[in-house]
Write a protein that holds these residues in place. Structure first.
Motif, PDB file in Angstrom:
ATOM      1  N   LYS A 282       0.858  -1.186   0.000  1.00 30.67           N
ATOM      2  CA  LYS A 282       0.000   0.000   0.000  1.00 30.67           C
ATOM      3  C   LYS A 282       0.899   1.243   0.000  1.00 30.67           C
ATOM      4  N   THR A 283       0.334   2.398   0.352  1.00 33.70           N
ATOM      5  CA  THR A 283       1.141   3.594   0.560  1.00 33.70           C
ATOM      6  C   THR A 283       1.701   3.567   1.971  1.00 33.70           C
ATOM      7  N   PRO A 284       2.808   4.282   2.219  1.00 33.63           N
ATOM      8  CA  PRO A 284       3.335   4.334   3.594  1.00 33.63           C
ATOM      9  C   PRO A 284       2.297   4.814   4.611  1.00 33.63           C
ATOM     10  N   GLU A 285       1.507   5.815   4.262  1.00 34.24           N
ATOM     11  CA  GLU A 285       0.491   6.314   5.185  1.00 34.24           C
ATOM     12  C   GLU A 285      -0.532   5.228   5.512  1.00 34.24           C
ATOM     13  N   MET A 287      -0.126   1.939   5.242  1.00 35.83           N
ATOM     14  CA  MET A 287       0.467   0.814   5.959  1.00 35.83           C
ATOM     15  C   MET A 287       0.571   1.111   7.447  1.00 35.83           C
ATOM     16  N   LYS A 288       1.064   2.302   7.808  1.00 41.86           N
ATOM     17  CA  LYS A 288       1.204   2.621   9.229  1.00 41.86           C
ATOM     18  C   LYS A 288      -0.168   2.724   9.900  1.00 41.86           C
ATOM     19  N   ARG A 289      -1.146   3.269   9.180  1.00 37.13           N
ATOM     20  CA  ARG A 289      -2.494   3.347   9.733  1.00 37.13           C
ATOM     21  C   ARG A 289      -3.039   1.953  10.008  1.00 37.13           C
ATOM     22  N   ARG A 290      -2.796   1.026   9.076  1.00 38.39           N
ATOM     23  CA  ARG A 290      -3.304  -0.331   9.258  1.00 38.39           C
ATOM     24  C   ARG A 290      -2.653  -1.032  10.449  1.00 38.39           C
ATOM     25  N   VAL A 291      -1.345  -0.821  10.637  1.00 38.14           N
ATOM     26  CA  VAL A 291      -0.677  -1.445  11.781  1.00 38.14           C
ATOM     27  C   VAL A 291      -1.273  -0.925  13.081  1.00 38.14           C
ATOM     28  N   LEU A 292      -1.390   0.398  13.200  1.00 33.08           N
ATOM     29  CA  LEU A 292      -1.930   0.980  14.426  1.00 33.08           C
ATOM     30  C   LEU A 292      -3.375   0.547  14.651  1.00 33.08           C
ATOM     31  N   GLU A 293      -4.205   0.610  13.617  1.00 30.26           N
ATOM     32  CA  GLU A 293      -5.605   0.206  13.768  1.00 30.26           C
ATOM     33  C   GLU A 293      -5.712  -1.268  14.185  1.00 30.26           C
ATOM     34  N   SER A 294      -4.875  -2.112  13.633  1.00 31.97           N
ATOM     35  CA  SER A 294      -4.910  -3.532  13.980  1.00 31.97           C
ATOM     36  C   SER A 294      -4.549  -3.739  15.447  1.00 31.97           C
ATOM     37  N   MET A 295      -3.555  -2.996  15.912  1.00 29.75           N
ATOM     38  CA  MET A 295      -3.206  -3.070  17.331  1.00 29.75           C
ATOM     39  C   MET A 295      -4.384  -2.617  18.194  1.00 29.75           C
ATOM     40  N   GLN A 296      -5.024  -1.538  17.798  1.00 27.81           N
ATOM     41  CA  GLN A 296      -6.154  -1.013  18.577  1.00 27.81           C
ATOM     42  C   GLN A 296      -7.331  -1.980  18.584  1.00 27.81           C
ATOM     43  N   ILE A 297      -7.592  -2.615  17.445  1.00 31.59           N
ATOM     44  CA  ILE A 297      -8.672  -3.606  17.367  1.00 31.59           C
ATOM     45  C   ILE A 297      -8.404  -4.755  18.331  1.00 31.59           C
ATOM     46  N   GLN A 298      -7.171  -5.256  18.347  1.00 31.96           N
ATOM     47  CA  GLN A 298      -6.840  -6.375  19.236  1.00 31.96           C
ATOM     48  C   GLN A 298      -6.979  -5.964  20.700  1.00 31.96           C
ATOM     49  N   ILE A 299      -6.508  -4.762  21.032  1.00 35.77           N
ATOM     50  CA  ILE A 299      -6.595  -4.285  22.413  1.00 35.77           C
ATOM     51  C   ILE A 299      -8.053  -4.111  22.834  1.00 35.77           C
ATOM     52  N   ARG A 300      -8.856  -3.498  21.962  1.00 31.07           N
ATOM     53  CA  ARG A 300     -10.255  -3.233  22.300  1.00 31.07           C
ATOM     54  C   ARG A 300     -11.036  -4.527  22.494  1.00 31.07           C
ATOM     55  N   HIS A 301     -10.819  -5.499  21.614  1.00 35.26           N
ATOM     56  CA  HIS A 301     -11.596  -6.734  21.690  1.00 35.26           C
ATOM     57  C   HIS A 301     -11.051  -7.705  22.729  1.00 35.26           C
ATOM     58  N   SER A 302      -9.940  -7.374  23.365  1.00 38.94           N
ATOM     59  CA  SER A 302      -9.475  -8.181  24.493  1.00 38.94           C
ATOM     60  C   SER A 302      -9.898  -7.557  25.825  1.00 38.94           C
ATOM     61  N   GLY A 303     -10.771  -6.523  25.741  1.00 31.61           N
ATOM     62  CA  GLY A 303     -11.387  -5.993  26.940  1.00 31.61           C
ATOM     63  C   GLY A 303     -10.662  -4.855  27.616  1.00 31.61           C
ATOM     64  N   HIS A 304      -9.774  -4.178  26.877  1.00 27.72           N
ATOM     65  CA  HIS A 304      -8.987  -3.097  27.471  1.00 27.72           C
ATOM     66  C   HIS A 304      -9.411  -1.760  26.855  1.00 27.72           C
ATOM     67  N   GLU A 305     -10.679  -1.406  27.034  1.00 22.75           N
ATOM     68  CA  GLU A 305     -11.233  -0.215  26.388  1.00 22.75           C
ATOM     69  C   GLU A 305     -10.611   1.089  26.861  1.00 22.75           C
ATOM     70  N   GLU A 306      -9.951   1.060  28.025  1.00 21.99           N
ATOM     71  CA  GLU A 306      -9.361   2.288  28.571  1.00 21.99           C
ATOM     72  C   GLU A 306      -7.848   2.368  28.336  1.00 21.99           C
ATOM     73  N   HIS A 307      -7.292   1.454  27.558  1.00 24.07           N
ATOM     74  CA  HIS A 307      -5.843   1.456  27.366  1.00 24.07           C
ATOM     75  C   HIS A 307      -5.385   2.685  26.602  1.00 24.07           C
ATOM     76  N   ALA A 308      -4.206   3.180  26.939  1.00 22.87           N
ATOM     77  CA  ALA A 308      -3.672   4.402  26.323  1.00 22.87           C
ATOM     78  C   ALA A 308      -3.538   4.287  24.810  1.00 22.87           C
ATOM     79  N   MET A 309      -3.334   3.098  24.288  1.00 23.41           N
ATOM     80  CA  MET A 309      -3.183   2.931  22.838  1.00 23.41           C
ATOM     81  C   MET A 309      -4.458   3.282  22.079  1.00 23.41           C
TER      82      MET A 309
END
Length: 311
Positions: A282-285, A287-309
């Motif tokens: 993809k484009t650099p922008e 790709m980085k967005r997808r990495v961050l969003e994927s991390m946030q999706i995993q954090i949110r769905h593991s029950g950590h809705e208040e995590h700083a990420m």
């Protein structure tokens, strides 16, 4: 763990050495009474199959004539500087190595178990190897056979030294977050293993399975079934971040935060994972967005809705 003095490449000496059939790690002995289990597969990140622990050898793999290493250009690289090397039919985990051809020489990213004369001939025809870099212990495989065959160093994370089955003067232990290796940048993200690595070269990020592309990350939502343009649905992950992939144990949110704290400082327009067919370009922008969003999706769905990420 067995220490050995530095040796030159000699398949007659090492060809009968035991290799775990499940993970492809080589042990410096042919005596099945000395090595009865595999420390890599006994680690909770890996597994021993229902059939139980078993071993093969390079002599056995070479003699059957069933296996060969296939060289395949990596997608999104019009200059042909990245070549995947994958054994077919599959041996052990089935990962690919990636030959990175830099202006300073060739670097092999990750390693595979099978090394034969044809593979050595092909790589030497492409300029040989200046270095090997192995992302994490699951792909240690026969890295010292390769290092001896091409008379080059092999770079490994210092944190993961305990999983080695052999020591040799060619092994170089990485201690820094960023290490230059013949024109490439090797970044230590941790997570999957304490020292898990990725490699960056000319905007392409080789990720092994320090993190791994998901089916929804590889999917094509550019058009619908009748060819009309559409947008990718919101909330789709592109990557998973796991402590154990085969046993499906995810990384904790704080580990993802530590990985992102490093990776956010670098630009990359593609990711290339441990196995053929899991390349995202993809484009650099994007790709980085997808990495961050994927991390946030995993954090949110593991029950950590208040995590700083998530902020």
């Amino acid at each position: 763990m067995v220490s050995h003095n530095e040796h030159s490449y000699d398949p007659r000496r090492t060809g009968s050495w035991l290799i775990c059939k499940t993970c492809g790690t080589q042990f410096p002995t042919h005596d099945k009474n000395k090595v009865t289990t595999c420390l890599i597969c006994d680690d909770p990140r890996q597994y021993v199959p229902p059939s139980g622990q078993s071993f093969t050898s390079l002599d056995e793999l070479r003699s059957t004539g069933e296996h060969e290493n296939i060289f395949t250009p990596i997608p999104g690289d019009p200059k042909g500087r990245f070549v995947g090397i994958n054994t077919q039919p599959k041996v052990a985990i089935g990962q690919r190595a990636i030959l990175v051809q830099t202006a300073e020489g060739n670097v092999l990213w990750d390693c595979i178990t099978l090394l034969d004369n044809e593979t050595i001939k092909k790589i030497k025809g492409l300029g040989g190897l200046k270095a090997i870099v192995v992302s994490h212990p699951h792909y240690y495989s026969t890295h010292l056979e390769w290092a001896r065959a091409f008379d080059c160093p092999v770079y490994l994370a210092a944190e993961d030294e305990e999983w080695l089955t052999q020591h040799d003067a060619r092994q170089v232990f990485i201690t820094d977050v960023e290490t230059e290796v013949f024109g490439t940048k090797v970044l230590k993200l941790g997570g999957h293993f304490p020292g898990s690595l990725v490699m960056l070269y000319e905007g392409r990020l080789l990720i092994a399975d320090t993190f791994l592309a998901t089916p929804s990350g590889l999917g094509d939502w550019s058009t619908d079934a009748v060819g009309a343009a559409r947008e990718r649905p919101r909330g789709m992950s592109s990557f998973s971040f796991m402590w154990s992939y085969p046993n499906m144990i995810p990384l904790a949110p704080d580990a993802l935060e530590q990985m992102w704290a490093i990776l956010k400082n670098y630009e990359f327009g593609s990711t290339h994972g441990a196995f053929p067919g899991i390349d995202i370009v993809k484009t650099p922008e994007e790709m980085k967005r997808r990495v961050l969003e994927s991390m946030q999706i995993q954090i949110r769905h593991s029950g950590h809705e208040e995590h700083a990420m998530l902020k």
